[in-house]
Design a protein around this motif. Structure first.
Motif, PDB file in Angstrom:
ATOM      1  N   ARG A 255      -0.853 -14.255   0.040  1.00  0.00           N
ATOM      2  CA  ARG A 255      -1.614 -13.309  -0.169  1.00  0.00           C
ATOM      3  C   ARG A 255      -0.808 -12.183  -1.505  1.00  0.00           C
ATOM      4  NH1 ARG A 255      -3.322 -14.681   4.799  1.00  0.00           N
ATOM      5  NH2 ARG A 255      -5.605 -14.764   4.858  1.00  0.00           N
ATOM      6  N   THR A 256       0.346 -12.522  -1.542  1.00  0.00           N
ATOM      7  CA  THR A 256       1.039 -11.681  -2.571  1.00  0.00           C
ATOM      8  C   THR A 256       1.000 -11.787  -3.908  1.00  0.00           C
ATOM      9  OG1 THR A 256       3.072 -13.080  -2.195  1.00  0.00           O
ATOM     10  CG2 THR A 256       2.879 -11.208  -0.702  1.00  0.00           C
ATOM     11  N   VAL A 257       0.990 -11.089  -4.778  1.00  0.00           N
ATOM     12  CA  VAL A 257       0.827 -11.322  -6.226  1.00  0.00           C
ATOM     13  C   VAL A 257       2.216 -10.581  -6.835  1.00  0.00           C
ATOM     14  CG1 VAL A 257      -0.006 -10.279  -8.551  1.00  0.00           C
ATOM     15  CG2 VAL A 257      -1.627 -10.632  -6.199  1.00  0.00           C
ATOM     16  N   PRO A 258       2.883 -11.411  -7.427  1.00  0.00           N
ATOM     17  CA  PRO A 258       2.738 -12.867  -7.891  1.00  0.00           C
ATOM     18  C   PRO A 258       3.029 -13.541  -6.485  1.00  0.00           C
ATOM     19  CG  PRO A 258       4.930 -12.213  -8.538  1.00  0.00           C
ATOM     20  CD  PRO A 258       4.276 -10.951  -8.189  1.00  0.00           C
ATOM     21  N   PRO A 259       2.506 -14.839  -6.464  1.00  0.00           N
ATOM     22  CA  PRO A 259       2.669 -15.700  -5.227  1.00  0.00           C
ATOM     23  C   PRO A 259       4.269 -15.923  -4.898  1.00  0.00           C
ATOM     24  CG  PRO A 259       0.993 -16.565  -6.307  1.00  0.00           C
ATOM     25  CD  PRO A 259       1.587 -15.527  -7.153  1.00  0.00           C
ATOM     26  N   SER A 260       4.608 -15.760  -3.446  1.00  0.00           N
ATOM     27  CA  SER A 260       6.178 -15.639  -3.230  1.00  0.00           C
ATOM     28  C   SER A 260       6.962 -17.080  -3.952  1.00  0.00           C
ATOM     29  CB  SER A 260       6.324 -15.426  -1.827  1.00  0.00           C
ATOM     30  OG  SER A 260       5.664 -16.588  -1.021  1.00  0.00           O
ATOM     31  N   GLN A 261       5.901 -18.193  -3.783  1.00  0.00           N
ATOM     32  CA  GLN A 261       6.630 -19.345  -4.318  1.00  0.00           C
ATOM     33  C   GLN A 261       5.434 -20.333  -5.039  1.00  0.00           C
ATOM     34  OE1 GLN A 261       7.729 -21.934  -1.030  1.00  0.00           O
ATOM     35  NE2 GLN A 261       6.081 -20.790   0.417  1.00  0.00           N
ATOM     36  N   THR A 262       5.970 -21.298  -5.636  1.00  0.00           N
ATOM     37  CA  THR A 262       5.187 -22.231  -6.327  1.00  0.00           C
ATOM     38  C   THR A 262       4.860 -23.377  -5.563  1.00  0.00           C
ATOM     39  OG1 THR A 262       6.809 -23.222  -7.695  1.00  0.00           O
ATOM     40  CG2 THR A 262       5.911 -20.994  -8.345  1.00  0.00           C
ATOM     41  N   LEU A 263       4.148 -24.326  -5.923  1.00  0.00           N
ATOM     42  CA  LEU A 263       3.852 -25.632  -5.241  1.00  0.00           C
ATOM     43  C   LEU A 263       4.925 -26.445  -5.657  1.00  0.00           C
ATOM     44  CD1 LEU A 263       2.096 -27.475  -3.288  1.00  0.00           C
ATOM     45  CD2 LEU A 263       1.110 -28.364  -5.583  1.00  0.00           C
ATOM     46  N   THR A 264       5.524 -26.424  -6.901  1.00  0.00           N
ATOM     47  CA  THR A 264       6.770 -27.151  -7.419  1.00  0.00           C
ATOM     48  C   THR A 264       7.993 -26.874  -6.593  1.00  0.00           C
ATOM     49  OG1 THR A 264       5.472 -27.179  -9.623  1.00  0.00           O
ATOM     50  CG2 THR A 264       7.634 -28.177  -9.509  1.00  0.00           C
ATOM     51  N   GLY A 265       7.951 -25.542  -6.562  1.00  0.00           N
ATOM     52  CA  GLY A 265       9.267 -24.939  -5.734  1.00  0.00           C
ATOM     53  C   GLY A 265       9.160 -25.438  -4.544  1.00  0.00           C
ATOM     54  N   ILE A 266       7.974 -25.738  -3.727  1.00  0.00           N
ATOM     55  CA  ILE A 266       7.969 -26.282  -2.430  1.00  0.00           C
ATOM     56  C   ILE A 266       8.717 -27.789  -2.507  1.00  0.00           C
ATOM     57  CG2 ILE A 266       6.551 -27.014  -0.654  1.00  0.00           C
ATOM     58  CD1 ILE A 266       4.757 -24.434  -1.021  1.00  0.00           C
ATOM     59  N   TYR A 267       8.097 -28.495  -3.335  1.00  0.00           N
ATOM     60  CA  TYR A 267       8.645 -29.840  -3.508  1.00  0.00           C
ATOM     61  C   TYR A 267       9.995 -29.794  -3.641  1.00  0.00           C
ATOM     62  CZ  TYR A 267       4.096 -32.187  -2.438  1.00  0.00           C
ATOM     63  OH  TYR A 267       3.039 -32.300  -1.687  1.00  0.00           O
ATOM     64  N   THR A 268      10.289 -28.932  -4.877  1.00  0.00           N
ATOM     65  CA  THR A 268      11.966 -29.216  -5.206  1.00  0.00           C
ATOM     66  C   THR A 268      12.836 -28.529  -3.809  1.00  0.00           C
ATOM     67  OG1 THR A 268      11.143 -28.593  -7.223  1.00  0.00           O
ATOM     68  CG2 THR A 268      13.574 -28.234  -6.918  1.00  0.00           C
ATOM     69  N   SER A 269      12.399 -27.820  -3.189  1.00  0.00           N
ATOM     70  CA  SER A 269      13.199 -27.395  -2.100  1.00  0.00           C
ATOM     71  C   SER A 269      13.320 -28.318  -1.038  1.00  0.00           C
ATOM     72  CB  SER A 269      12.645 -26.099  -1.626  1.00  0.00           C
ATOM     73  OG  SER A 269      12.768 -24.958  -2.443  1.00  0.00           O
ATOM     74  N   PHE A 270      12.116 -28.976  -0.946  1.00  0.00           N
ATOM     75  CA  PHE A 270      12.013 -29.904   0.167  1.00  0.00           C
ATOM     76  C   PHE A 270      12.964 -30.965  -0.062  1.00  0.00           C
ATOM     77  CE2 PHE A 270       9.984 -34.319   1.176  1.00  0.00           C
ATOM     78  CZ  PHE A 270      10.050 -34.266   2.490  1.00  0.00           C
ATOM     79  N   LEU A 271      13.214 -31.442  -1.443  1.00  0.00           N
ATOM     80  CA  LEU A 271      14.104 -32.398  -1.892  1.00  0.00           C
ATOM     81  C   LEU A 271      15.651 -31.949  -1.545  1.00  0.00           C
ATOM     82  CD1 LEU A 271      12.146 -34.066  -4.891  1.00  0.00           C
ATOM     83  CD2 LEU A 271      12.528 -35.085  -2.619  1.00  0.00           C
ATOM     84  N   ARG A 272      15.792 -30.500  -1.981  1.00  0.00           N
ATOM     85  CA  ARG A 272      16.907 -29.947  -1.723  1.00  0.00           C
ATOM     86  C   ARG A 272      17.541 -30.122  -0.446  1.00  0.00           C
ATOM     87  NH1 ARG A 272      19.197 -25.361  -0.249  1.00  0.00           N
ATOM     88  NH2 ARG A 272      17.239 -24.437   0.079  1.00  0.00           N
ATOM     89  N   LEU A 273      16.429 -29.792   0.558  1.00  0.00           N
ATOM     90  CA  LEU A 273      16.923 -29.628   1.909  1.00  0.00           C
ATOM     91  C   LEU A 273      17.322 -31.064   2.527  1.00  0.00           C
ATOM     92  CD1 LEU A 273      13.703 -27.202   3.229  1.00  0.00           C
ATOM     93  CD2 LEU A 273      16.338 -26.782   2.901  1.00  0.00           C
ATOM     94  N   ASN A 274      16.585 -31.880   2.045  1.00  0.00           N
ATOM     95  CA  ASN A 274      16.821 -33.552   2.347  1.00  0.00           C
ATOM     96  C   ASN A 274      17.925 -34.279   1.707  1.00  0.00           C
ATOM     97  OD1 ASN A 274      14.777 -34.401   4.594  1.00  0.00           O
ATOM     98  ND2 ASN A 274      13.717 -33.085   3.004  1.00  0.00           N
ATOM     99  N   PHE A 275      18.047 -33.807   0.558  1.00  0.00           N
ATOM    100  CA  PHE A 275      19.144 -34.528  -0.174  1.00  0.00           C
ATOM    101  C   PHE A 275      20.377 -33.727  -0.608  1.00  0.00           C
ATOM    102  CE2 PHE A 275      15.298 -36.963  -0.724  1.00  0.00           C
ATOM    103  CZ  PHE A 275      15.798 -38.337  -0.701  1.00  0.00           C
ATOM    104  N   SER A 276      20.029 -32.628  -0.706  1.00  0.00           N
ATOM    105  CA  SER A 276      21.496 -31.508  -1.158  1.00  0.00           C
ATOM    106  C   SER A 276      22.013 -32.225  -2.318  1.00  0.00           C
ATOM    107  CB  SER A 276      22.179 -31.225  -0.308  1.00  0.00           C
ATOM    108  OG  SER A 276      23.096 -30.345  -0.312  1.00  0.00           O
ATOM    109  N   GLY A 277      23.192 -31.939  -2.491  1.00  0.00           N
ATOM    110  CA  GLY A 277      23.979 -32.824  -3.537  1.00  0.00           C
ATOM    111  C   GLY A 277      24.457 -34.114  -3.160  1.00  0.00           C
ATOM    112  N   GLU A 278      24.212 -34.796  -2.541  1.00  0.00           N
ATOM    113  CA  GLU A 278      24.781 -36.080  -1.791  1.00  0.00           C
ATOM    114  C   GLU A 278      24.662 -37.158  -2.824  1.00  0.00           C
ATOM    115  OE1 GLU A 278      23.940 -37.734   2.106  1.00  0.00           O
ATOM    116  OE2 GLU A 278      22.771 -35.578   2.632  1.00  0.00           O
TER     117      GLU A 278
END
Length: 978
Positions: A390-413
């Motif tokens: 409900r914030t403007v601008p939105p606190s995150q993006t859908l692409t950001g969610i997927y990118t963060s999701f991959l970082r949380l699972n793969f990091s720099g491994e």
């Protein structure tokens, strides 16, 4: 035996459907489905994604009791060590309870204890890990044999032979939840819920792998945990029950041969960290200590089986009831829906959980995805983004969610720490799985056969190293991205675990420039080689030219530079191709009339309400509208920074050149007049792109914004407000008809609405609270709204009061439509009372508001005195024949006010008959059919009566024409009722 040879012996290369069970497991990830992030720093960079263990029993006791002469000294030591352990617990608790940024969106009340659900753990063996497995199906995946399930409390119990288990290897593929399990275990011990062990010492194998310098075990412990200085001397000489945690063993290259790692039993002797781990597992160093190791399946064989007391595989949420429990706990957290929405948040959260639960019960593809706890996290995060932004601008993006999701699972491994290339896991995924995803998008395909997999993964395998990397990928990572299809008849094909993941990886594949021909790849490598050589040659030539004045040397030097310069121009054309692909996919005409992408994502998670599709029914064409949006989102600065951490580098210059190349095409296509759903996708693309300069240029060309019939959720309102807020230009028309707007939506869109000249808000269920917001809008000194349409909204009497106050103080409004807004006589009277204070209104529509003669006459009398108002709509109200004649006499005064009441004007047809019928025609689907029918019957009778009263044949013909139109509408109403 090399890993490639092991691969050939254990798993046939031609059978991809057997790969899931050959080596099931997950890597020692720094992040998984809960609190899934690793924060480098103190405590040895121990990963933050972990789980819950409660053990029973204890380590073996010493047979010799301390002598009485040492009893006092031992007591003092016990007191000191007890205080040190308490400090250690406090420090560990603070560290392991740390929440990453991705978890803060779920509200301040979120904690690991509140939402943790233990994954299923199955007891295994080395023989079972190494042997080939049967074909994988969803039924096999979601239903593990109950006899093999082992609880967390029993991991260190005696084995089948009655031997005490000291070393446990806990393995699982990426995303199954092993790191979260370890984290919860540490937190439980810190809070006194793990009484079996008196001391828990976690180590990150990633942290240990960065150190080659010899160090003693005691020094290593005190270096990571200073509070244990007084406890360390007691290790090995007391009955202290110690548990060592080694998280992510695949990061260490261990050598258990005596020739590779010498024996060491002295905790004070400096040896390499890998030697400490080897001797701990050998039970040569601190034999009484218990050890739990987490690792990915490919690294399980690095520990000889004779040193492992129990193998345990984390199977994730193989029971759908665990998935439902997770969603219930996660989405029902207080504060999950954000601030300012507590009144309705509880019901909305319950509704989300219920819809998600029903979708899981249908054995939908999402049930297969949520087999991995990491994907449960992704589903919850996406739902939170869709429903509670409900914030403007939105606190995150859908692409950001997927990118963060991959970082949380793969990091720099890296994919394989033993391979010399040290290729990052995510880079390997982008090159291989990304290629499969891209080819699927281009051919509009979501199901992949074994042949498809072989073409993408095996065709270019030429070296031993490449075969080894592929084997590690198949055992550790493959199941994270691809899963068996649940559709009947396609059980032996694979689909992406989450549909949107296919489009994300395809976008990453393109943006990283992996979509190259053989000539382009060779050219790039040759260019880099010549570029490096030319630098060295330049130095030599500069020295030689000073000694020997040979004129051909500068020419030779320039020739060396030609090829890299030529190739740089070709790479610039590559970026043009990326921009062209993005623009072409964004404006595909065959996708113009689909739902917008946000509704598509919502449906993929929560399912489609209504009857299920028949198995024999031809499926709809696959839609890939997220693909270009993800391409734009990946180019944003924040996502590029995260991908850099994952080993996927996208240079600033490349992003800049792609944006420039795409600008003209995108702006030109956006001017063509996009359908509402496609326009919403375009606005969402600009939001995901996160380039305000680019967005401002693109939006400046949009003078008319038509989003009618798009369900404007709070997220979509925030996206619209953010994108339109990049410029300050006035908008000629904003059409938000039938968009499910409410009061909160108007608040979010307030800055945009101020700049709109024509504002269409019909059919939005806007009540009195919304009218209060509209009043504030119209009274704002920067408001430019001149045409406001509020038809078919439950404004009511109270709403009329707010609108009347707005009319009295507004200076921009010229046209106001309150058609069918339940005003009643009192609402109309309130409007009439404030109308005199307005000096700009030109047209007022009060049709279909149950007005009687008195209210209608009052409105027209006030309108007669208004300086600018010249048209008042009063049709479809409860006006009698006498009232009609009085209104007609007021019209005959010719004082400038035109009252549109009936289709007749005395013995003639009203000049506005077509306007009135057009309004009725447009609103037939939304009005009360019976009441409209009654009004049309009265209109028809009035037309017939007026036709009989006139002798003019021209007028009779006009009456007959209008009568035929009314009869058509009556016939349509009767036909639809049947």
């Amino acid at each position: 035996m090399s890993r490639a040879m092991q691969c050939q012996s254990c798993l046939p290369w031609g059978s991809w459907t057997q790969l899931h069970r050959s080596l099931l497991g997950s890597r020692g990830t720094r992040s998984v489905y809960l609190c899934a992030a690793s924060v480098p720093g103190e405590l040895g960079s121990v990963p933050v994604g972990l789980g819950c263990v409660r053990y029973e029993g204890g380590s073996q006791e010493h047979s010799v009791k301390p002598s009485s002469s040492r009893h006092g000294l031992s007591q003092l030591r016990n007191v000191a060590s007890s205080d040190a352990i308490k400090k250690h617990q406090k420090s560990l608790s603070a560290w392991f309870s740390h929440q990453p940024n991705e978890e803060r969106q779920f509200g301040p009340s979120f904690s690991l204890d509140a939402v943790h659900v233990d994954p299923v753990i199955r007891e295994s063996s080395l023989e079972e890990i190494l042997k080939p497995s049967p074909d994988l199906t969803i039924q096999n995946q979601l239903q593990q044999p109950c006899s093999q399930v082992i609880s967390l409390q029993n991991l260190f119990d005696v084995d089948a032979c009655g031997r005490q288990v000291k070393n446990v290897v806990l393995y699982g593929t990426v995303g199954t939840g092993k790191s979260t399990l370890i984290k919860k275990m540490v937190v439980d011990w810190c809070h006194g819920r793990l009484p079996r062990f008196e001391l828990v010492i976690p180590f990150s194998c990633e942290d240990l792998s960065h150190s080659r310098a010899p160090i003693s075990l005691r020094r290593l412990i005190t270096k990571k945990y200073q509070h244990l200085r007084d406890v360390v001397p007691m290790l090995g000489i007391s009955n202290l029950k110690v548990l060592f945690i080694l998280n992510g063993l695949e990061r260490l290259n261990l050598d258990f041969r005596l020739a590779g790692t010498e024996l060491c039993c002295d905790p004070n002797e400096p040896v390499p960290p890998s030697a400490i781990v080897v001797n701990l597992l050998r039970k040569y160093l601190l034999p009484e200590a218990s050890i739990i190791v987490t690792t990915r399946p490919s690294a399980v064989r690095r520990i000889p089986g004779k040193y492992v007391g129990r193998y345990a595989e984390i199977c994730g949420f193989s029971d759908t009831n665990l998935q439902k429990l997770y969603f219930q706990m996660r989405l029902s957290q207080p504060g999950c829906s954000g601030e300012g929405s507590t009144g309705r948040s509880s019901g909305e959260q319950e509704n989300l959980v219920e819809m998600l639960s029903r979708n899981l019960e249908r054995h939908n593809q999402i049930a297969a995805a949520c087999f991995l706890p990491s994907y449960c996290w992704l589903v919850c995060t996406t739902l939170h983004f869709l429903y509670f932004t409900r914030t403007v601008p939105p606190s995150q993006t859908l692409t950001g969610i997927y990118t963060s999701f991959l970082r949380l699972n793969f990091s720099g491994e890296v994919l394989d720490s033993t391979d010399s290339t040290n290729i990052s896991m995510m880079k390997y995924v982008a090159k291989t799985v990304g290629k499969l995803a891209y080819e699927g998008v281009m051919s509009r395909k979501t199901c992949f056969t074994e042949d498809d997999l072989q073409q993408c993964f095996e065709v270019e395998m030429k070296t031993e190293s490449e075969l080894n990397l592929l084997e590690v990928f198949r055992s550790d990572v493959f199941r994270f991205f691809l899963t068996p299809c649940v559709q009947l008849g396609k059980e032996h094909t694979f689909v992406f675990t989450i549909p949107a993941m296919q489009e994300y990886l395809a976008a990453l594949y393109v943006v990283l420039g992996e979509k190259k021909s053989l000539a382009q790849r060779v050219g790039k490598e040759l260019s880099e080689l010549i570029g490096k050589v030319s630098e060295d040659v330049a130095v030599v030539l500069s020295i030689v030219s000073k000694v020997l004045p040979l004129r051909f040397l500068p020419v030779l030097f320039n020739l060396l530079k030609i090829f890299p310069r030529y190739f740089s121009r070709l790479s610039g054309k590559d970026r043009d191709a990326i921009a062209h692909t993005m623009a072409e996919e964004l404006f595909k005409e065959e996708d113009y009339y689909n739902d917008d992408v946000l509704d598509q994502i919502n449906s993929s998670i929560l399912g489609m309400e209504g009857p299920m599709r028949h198995p024999d029914e031809v499926p709809d064409d696959e839609v890939f509208e997220l693909f270009p949006i993800f391409m734009g989102g990946i180019l944003s600065r924040r996502n590029r920074a995260i991908l850099q951490q994952l080993g996927c580098s996208i240079k600033n210059l490349a992003a800049f050149e792609i944006a420039n190349a795409m600008k003209k095409t995108v702006i030109r296509n956006s001017r063509k007049g996009l359908p509402p759903s496609e326009l919403m996708d375009y606005l969402f693309f600009l939001h995901e792109f996160q380039n305000e300069r680019f967005t401002a240029e693109a939006i400046r060309s949009l003078r008319t914004v038509n989003l009618s019939s798009v369900k404007m959720t709070p997220l979509k309102c925030s996206v619209l407000a953010y994108v339109m807020g990049t410029t300050c230009h006035e908008v000629e028309e904003l059409n938000l008809t039938s968009c499910n707007l409410d009061t909160s939506s108007l608040r979010i869109l307030f800055p945009v609405l101020l700049r709109c000249k024509a504002l269409h808000l019909q059919l939005n269920s806007l009540g009195s609270d919304a009218c209060k917001e509209i009043r504030d809008l119209l009274l704002h000194d920067k408001c430019v709204v001149s045409n406001l349409r509020l038809a078919n909204n439950p404004v009511g009497e109270q709403g009329a009061q707010y609108l009347a106050e707005a009319l009295a103080g507004n200076h921009s409004l010229t046209h106001l439509s309150l058609l069918h807004t339940a005003l009643g006589d009192r609402g109309a009277e309130v409007i009439a009372q404030h109308l005199a204070k307005n000096q700009h209104l030109q047209e007022l529509n009060l049709g279909y508001n149950s007005l009687t003669d008195t209210a209608a006459l009052h409105v027209v009398e006030v309108a007669k005195k208004h300086t600018t108002l010249d048209k008042v709509h009063l049709y479809f109200n409860d006006i009698s024949e006498d009232g009609k004649r009085e209104l007609d006499s007021l019209r005959m005064d010719r004082d400038g006010v035109r009252a549109l009441v009936f289709l007749t004007a005395g013995t003639d047809v009203s000049d506005y008959w077509s306007n009135i019928l057009n309004v009725v025609q447009r609103n037939l689907p939304f009005w009360d059919r019976e009441r409209v029918r009654q009004h049309l019957v009265l209109i028809l009778q009035d037309l017939e009566s007026s036709r009989r009263q006139t002798a003019n044949p021209w007028r009779k013909a006009k009456f007959l024409r209008v009568e035929s139109e009314v009869k058509k509408m009556l016939g349509k109403l009767q036909h639809e009722n049947l």
